[in-house]
Motif scaffolding. Structure first.
Motif, PDB file in Angstrom:
ATOM      1  N   CYS A  14       0.832  -1.216   0.000  1.00 43.15           N
ATOM      2  CA  CYS A  14       0.000   0.000   0.000  1.00 43.15           C
ATOM      3  C   CYS A  14       0.862   1.259   0.000  1.00 43.15           C
ATOM      4  O   CYS A  14       0.564   2.230  -0.704  1.00 43.15           O
ATOM      5  N   TRP A  15       1.929   1.239   0.785  1.00 42.90           N
ATOM      6  CA  TRP A  15       2.845   2.388   0.802  1.00 42.90           C
ATOM      7  C   TRP A  15       3.486   2.563  -0.571  1.00 42.90           C
ATOM      8  O   TRP A  15       3.576   3.677  -1.085  1.00 42.90           O
ATOM      9  N   TRP A  16       3.918   1.458  -1.175  1.00 46.56           N
ATOM     10  CA  TRP A  16       4.582   1.508  -2.475  1.00 46.56           C
ATOM     11  C   TRP A  16       3.645   2.097  -3.532  1.00 46.56           C
ATOM     12  O   TRP A  16       4.036   2.972  -4.306  1.00 46.56           O
ATOM     13  N   ILE A  17       2.412   1.631  -3.575  1.00 45.62           N
ATOM     14  CA  ILE A  17       1.460   2.150  -4.554  1.00 45.62           C
ATOM     15  C   ILE A  17       1.201   3.631  -4.305  1.00 45.62           C
ATOM     16  O   ILE A  17       1.137   4.425  -5.245  1.00 45.62           O
ATOM     17  N   ASP A  18       1.068   4.007  -3.058  1.00 46.37           N
ATOM     18  CA  ASP A  18       0.867   5.421  -2.723  1.00 46.37           C
ATOM     19  C   ASP A  18       2.014   6.270  -3.265  1.00 46.37           C
ATOM     20  O   ASP A  18       1.794   7.336  -3.845  1.00 46.37           O
ATOM     21  N   GLN A  19       3.233   5.786  -3.113  1.00 47.74           N
ATOM     22  CA  GLN A  19       4.396   6.500  -3.629  1.00 47.74           C
ATOM     23  C   GLN A  19       4.357   6.593  -5.150  1.00 47.74           C
ATOM     24  O   GLN A  19       4.603   7.655  -5.730  1.00 47.74           O
ATOM     25  N   LEU A  20       4.063   5.476  -5.801  1.00 47.33           N
ATOM     26  CA  LEU A  20       4.015   5.463  -7.260  1.00 47.33           C
ATOM     27  C   LEU A  20       2.928   6.384  -7.794  1.00 47.33           C
ATOM     28  O   LEU A  20       3.136   7.114  -8.772  1.00 47.33           O
ATOM     29  N   LEU A  21       1.774   6.376  -7.138  1.00 50.57           N
ATOM     30  CA  LEU A  21       0.681   7.251  -7.567  1.00 50.57           C
ATOM     31  C   LEU A  21       1.054   8.716  -7.409  1.00 50.57           C
ATOM     32  O   LEU A  21       0.773   9.534  -8.293  1.00 50.57           O
ATOM     33  N   SER A  22       1.712   9.054  -6.301  1.00 46.53           N
ATOM     34  CA  SER A  22       2.088  10.455  -6.077  1.00 46.53           C
ATOM     35  C   SER A  22       3.126  10.931  -7.087  1.00 46.53           C
ATOM     36  O   SER A  22       3.198  12.116  -7.392  1.00 46.53           O
ATOM     37  N   SER A  98      -9.093 -11.605   0.665  1.00 45.57           N
ATOM     38  CA  SER A  98      -8.447 -12.912   0.499  1.00 45.57           C
ATOM     39  C   SER A  98      -7.758 -13.349   1.785  1.00 45.57           C
ATOM     40  O   SER A  98      -7.807 -14.525   2.160  1.00 45.57           O
ATOM     41  N   TYR A  99      -7.132 -12.411   2.473  1.00 47.62           N
ATOM     42  CA  TYR A  99      -6.550 -12.727   3.784  1.00 47.62           C
ATOM     43  C   TYR A  99      -7.639 -13.188   4.754  1.00 47.62           C
ATOM     44  O   TYR A  99      -7.454 -14.147   5.506  1.00 47.62           O
ATOM     45  N   ASP A 100      -8.791 -12.497   4.741  1.00 49.55           N
ATOM     46  CA  ASP A 100      -9.902 -12.893   5.619  1.00 49.55           C
ATOM     47  C   ASP A 100     -10.372 -14.314   5.304  1.00 49.55           C
ATOM     48  O   ASP A 100     -10.620 -15.105   6.215  1.00 49.55           O
ATOM     49  N   LEU A 101     -10.492 -14.623   4.025  1.00 50.77           N
ATOM     50  CA  LEU A 101     -10.908 -15.972   3.627  1.00 50.77           C
ATOM     51  C   LEU A 101      -9.884 -17.008   4.058  1.00 50.77           C
ATOM     52  O   LEU A 101     -10.246 -18.115   4.477  1.00 50.77           O
ATOM     53  N   ALA A 102      -8.614 -16.652   3.983  1.00 50.24           N
ATOM     54  CA  ALA A 102      -7.562 -17.576   4.407  1.00 50.24           C
ATOM     55  C   ALA A 102      -7.643 -17.845   5.913  1.00 50.24           C
ATOM     56  O   ALA A 102      -7.471 -18.988   6.350  1.00 50.24           O
ATOM     57  N   VAL A 103      -7.923 -16.823   6.693  1.00 51.89           N
ATOM     58  CA  VAL A 103      -8.065 -17.014   8.150  1.00 51.89           C
ATOM     59  C   VAL A 103      -9.250 -17.926   8.443  1.00 51.89           C
ATOM     60  O   VAL A 103      -9.163 -18.811   9.311  1.00 51.89           O
ATOM     61  N   GLN A 104     -10.351 -17.728   7.733  1.00 53.71           N
ATOM     62  CA  GLN A 104     -11.536 -18.568   7.947  1.00 53.71           C
ATOM     63  C   GLN A 104     -11.246 -20.030   7.597  1.00 53.71           C
ATOM     64  O   GLN A 104     -11.650 -20.939   8.319  1.00 53.71           O
ATOM     65  N   ALA A 105     -10.562 -20.251   6.497  1.00 47.69           N
ATOM     66  CA  ALA A 105     -10.298 -21.618   6.039  1.00 47.69           C
ATOM     67  C   ALA A 105      -9.153 -22.284   6.782  1.00 47.69           C
ATOM     68  O   ALA A 105      -9.136 -23.504   6.934  1.00 47.69           O
ATOM     69  N   ILE A 113      -1.141 -14.782   8.950  1.00 47.23           N
ATOM     70  CA  ILE A 113      -1.960 -13.983   8.048  1.00 47.23           C
ATOM     71  C   ILE A 113      -2.136 -12.578   8.596  1.00 47.23           C
ATOM     72  O   ILE A 113      -2.063 -11.599   7.847  1.00 47.23           O
ATOM     73  N   THR A 114      -2.320 -12.455   9.893  1.00 42.16           N
ATOM     74  CA  THR A 114      -2.416 -11.128  10.517  1.00 42.16           C
ATOM     75  C   THR A 114      -1.123 -10.357  10.323  1.00 42.16           C
ATOM     76  O   THR A 114      -1.144  -9.152  10.020  1.00 42.16           O
ATOM     77  N   HIS A 115      -0.011 -11.040  10.462  1.00 37.21           N
ATOM     78  CA  HIS A 115       1.294 -10.404  10.244  1.00 37.21           C
ATOM     79  C   HIS A 115       1.431  -9.944   8.785  1.00 37.21           C
ATOM     80  O   HIS A 115       1.903  -8.836   8.508  1.00 37.21           O
ATOM     81  N   ALA A 116       1.009 -10.776   7.854  1.00 41.12           N
ATOM     82  CA  ALA A 116       1.061 -10.416   6.430  1.00 41.12           C
ATOM     83  C   ALA A 116       0.178  -9.206   6.153  1.00 41.12           C
ATOM     84  O   ALA A 116       0.556  -8.296   5.404  1.00 41.12           O
ATOM     85  N   ARG A 117      -0.997  -9.157   6.755  1.00 44.18           N
ATOM     86  CA  ARG A 117      -1.912  -8.016   6.595  1.00 44.18           C
ATOM     87  C   ARG A 117      -1.250  -6.739   7.100  1.00 44.18           C
ATOM     88  O   ARG A 117      -1.304  -5.697   6.442  1.00 44.18           O
ATOM     89  N   THR A 118      -0.606  -6.823   8.243  1.00 41.71           N
ATOM     90  CA  THR A 118       0.070  -5.651   8.821  1.00 41.71           C
ATOM     91  C   THR A 118       1.182  -5.163   7.893  1.00 41.71           C
ATOM     92  O   THR A 118       1.308  -3.962   7.651  1.00 41.71           O
ATOM     93  N   ARG A 119       1.960  -6.094   7.362  1.00 43.18           N
ATOM     94  CA  ARG A 119       3.030  -5.714   6.420  1.00 43.18           C
ATOM     95  C   ARG A 119       2.461  -5.121   5.141  1.00 43.18           C
ATOM     96  O   ARG A 119       3.006  -4.175   4.588  1.00 43.18           O
ATOM     97  N   PHE A 120       1.389  -5.688   4.649  1.00 44.50           N
ATOM     98  CA  PHE A 120       0.743  -5.207   3.431  1.00 44.50           C
ATOM     99  C   PHE A 120       0.280  -3.754   3.597  1.00 44.50           C
ATOM    100  O   PHE A 120       0.459  -2.929   2.706  1.00 44.50           O
ATOM    101  N   LEU A 121      -0.299  -3.449   4.737  1.00 45.82           N
ATOM    102  CA  LEU A 121      -0.861  -2.111   4.986  1.00 45.82           C
ATOM    103  C   LEU A 121       0.156  -1.105   5.522  1.00 45.82           C
ATOM    104  O   LEU A 121      -0.144   0.086   5.598  1.00 45.82           O
ATOM    105  N   HIS A 122       1.345  -1.573   5.885  1.00 45.99           N
ATOM    106  CA  HIS A 122       2.337  -0.703   6.522  1.00 45.99           C
ATOM    107  C   HIS A 122       2.644   0.532   5.676  1.00 45.99           C
ATOM    108  O   HIS A 122       2.804   0.453   4.463  1.00 45.99           O
TER     109      HIS A 122
END
Length: 133
Positions: A14-22, A98-105, A113-122
């Motif tokens: 998310c940070w990377w895309i924000d940078q690229l968009l800016s 998709s992360y939510d579905l992975a946690v459910q399954a 998965i929670t750690h991956a979500r945190t890294r993704f949104l960092h």
């Protein structure tokens, strides 16, 4: 397979895309969209226990999946037809769902998965000034 792609290359996406968009780096934005979508599809193939044939004929693979975010195929197409900022929001939602579905399954991997979500949104701190060339 799910663990591999959840731990994959979407760190600080998310940070990377924000940078690229800016910066107006549209080509890299769409390349990053592809990487995120490929990760989502790979996670979902693992959750659905479908052989991963690659990414061609995607609509047929999606039709076989009982576990997937709502309207996945349409939302993927839409992400590339919208303005890049809006496409970003669409793809971000698909990854998080998709992360939510992975946690459910696979609740045994909830912590990973929670750690991956945190890294993704960092988000990193923004530069006050652009670097000089």
């Amino acid at each position: 397979m799910v663990r591999r792609y959840i731990a994959g290359d979407l760190r600080e996406w998310c940070w990377w895309i924000d940078q690229l968009l800016s910066r107006g780096d549209t080509l890299l934005v769409y390349q990053s969209f592809n990487e995120a979508i490929f990760s989502v599809i790979s996670i979902l193939m693992g959750l659905n226990k479908i052989y991963h044939p690659g990414y061609k004929w995607l609509k047929y693979s999606l039709a076989e999946m009982s576990i997937q975010p709502e309207n996945l195929g349409e939302r993927i197409q839409q992400a590339y037809q919208l303005a890049p900022h809006q496409g970003f929001v669409t793809i971000q939602s698909l990854v998080l769902e998709s992360y939510d579905l992975a946690v459910q399954a696979l609740p045994q991997f909830a912590e990973e998965i929670t750690h991956a979500r945190t890294r993704f949104l960092h988000q990193r701190k923004r530069f006050e000034h652009e670097p000089s060339h």
